[in-house]
Design an enzyme around this catalytic site. Sequence first.
Site, mmCIF file in Angstrom:
data_model
loop_
_atom_site.group_PDB
_atom_site.id
_atom_site.type_symbol
_atom_site.label_atom_id
_atom_site.label_comp_id
_atom_site.label_asym_id
_atom_site.label_seq_id
_atom_site.Cartn_x
_atom_site.Cartn_y
_atom_site.Cartn_z
ATOM 1 N N HIS A 188 36.340 41.771 36.148
ATOM 2 C CA HIS A 188 36.156 40.686 37.113
ATOM 3 C C HIS A 188 34.963 39.788 36.762
ATOM 4 O O HIS A 188 34.144 39.444 37.622
ATOM 5 C CB HIS A 188 35.966 41.265 38.526
ATOM 6 N N ASP A 212 44.373 40.850 45.846
ATOM 7 C CA ASP A 212 43.465 40.915 44.700
ATOM 8 C C ASP A 212 42.480 42.085 44.766
ATOM 9 O O ASP A 212 42.185 42.622 45.841
ATOM 10 C CB ASP A 212 42.642 39.619 44.621
ATOM 11 N N HIS A 230 42.687 40.304 49.907
ATOM 12 C CA HIS A 230 42.040 41.298 49.040
ATOM 13 C C HIS A 230 42.191 42.701 49.639
ATOM 14 O O HIS A 230 42.058 42.875 50.851
ATOM 15 C CB HIS A 230 40.550 40.984 48.870
ATOM 16 N N HIS A 277 44.218 40.913 36.593
ATOM 17 C CA HIS A 277 43.055 40.242 37.186
ATOM 18 C C HIS A 277 41.787 40.555 36.382
ATOM 19 O O HIS A 277 40.692 40.623 36.960
ATOM 20 C CB HIS A 277 42.897 40.681 38.638
#
Length: 291
Positions: free
Chosen positions: A169, A114, A259, A165
């Site tokens: 964010h 991510d 991540h 994504h």
Amino acid sequence: MLSDRQITSRRLLLVAAGMSLLGIAGCRGPAEGGGGGAAEGAEAAGPPGPGAVPGSADPSPPAEPSPSPSPSAAPSPTAAPSVPPPVARALTAAETRPVYELDAERRVVALTIDDGPDPRHTPTVLALLEQYGIRATFFLIGENAVEHPGLVREIAARGHHIANHTWSHPDLRSLSESKVREELERTSDLLHRSTGKVPTWFRAPGGDWSSTSLKVSADLGMRPMAWSVDPRDWARPGTGVITDRILKDVRPGAIVLNHDGGGDRSQTVAALKTYLPVLIDSGYRFTAPPG
């Protein structure tokens, strides 16, 4: 003896005869050239070619000049066809719910990455995945993707899944439907332009789903993916802690969260170097969920 008058008369006759002969020769010149027009025949006049009969006419009729096309007959320029936007695939009711794990009957693990792409850590992660022959799913943030389009294309070129994504964010639970749509649609459009592929998976930041975000992602043809193993590597608890949490919690069908963006991810990279070969030696295979 001829008189002066007779001599003058003969000279006049000779001059007249010469003028007549010159006139005849001038009239025959173009016909012998065989050209289509007077100007063309005059320029092409010359000695007859091999096999030509002097003084004979060309047996084929002179070519008629082709008529010039009228302006209306000229083809009009055609504009290049525009590429239609991708049509979102329709999802079933089951596909609109978040996926937390894969088939538990198979000894497979889905590795998800991510918050990238990040020029500091993404290239190292890609090198590790290539070293072990692993295909992963990268959930990219639009703001990062637009800054590093080369990395986006490299991720896709290496065969990994490109997933959505959001653009910035945010916590999607606090946004209106129009704002959620903007976050998701803008990111999907960018990733499609960058890679030629339409994202088919979406992950809410923090896993904070809402009925609105699930509806919008379904409208855009994207399935929601969650996870079943979270080592909380984003908090930088230490390489050993990240590794231990993953090896303790992983099981067949697990979806692992890591991540490569959002800050210093050196601990995550170090943990990947440690736990990936351990899982492979334990008989696990890595997969990217189907689109």
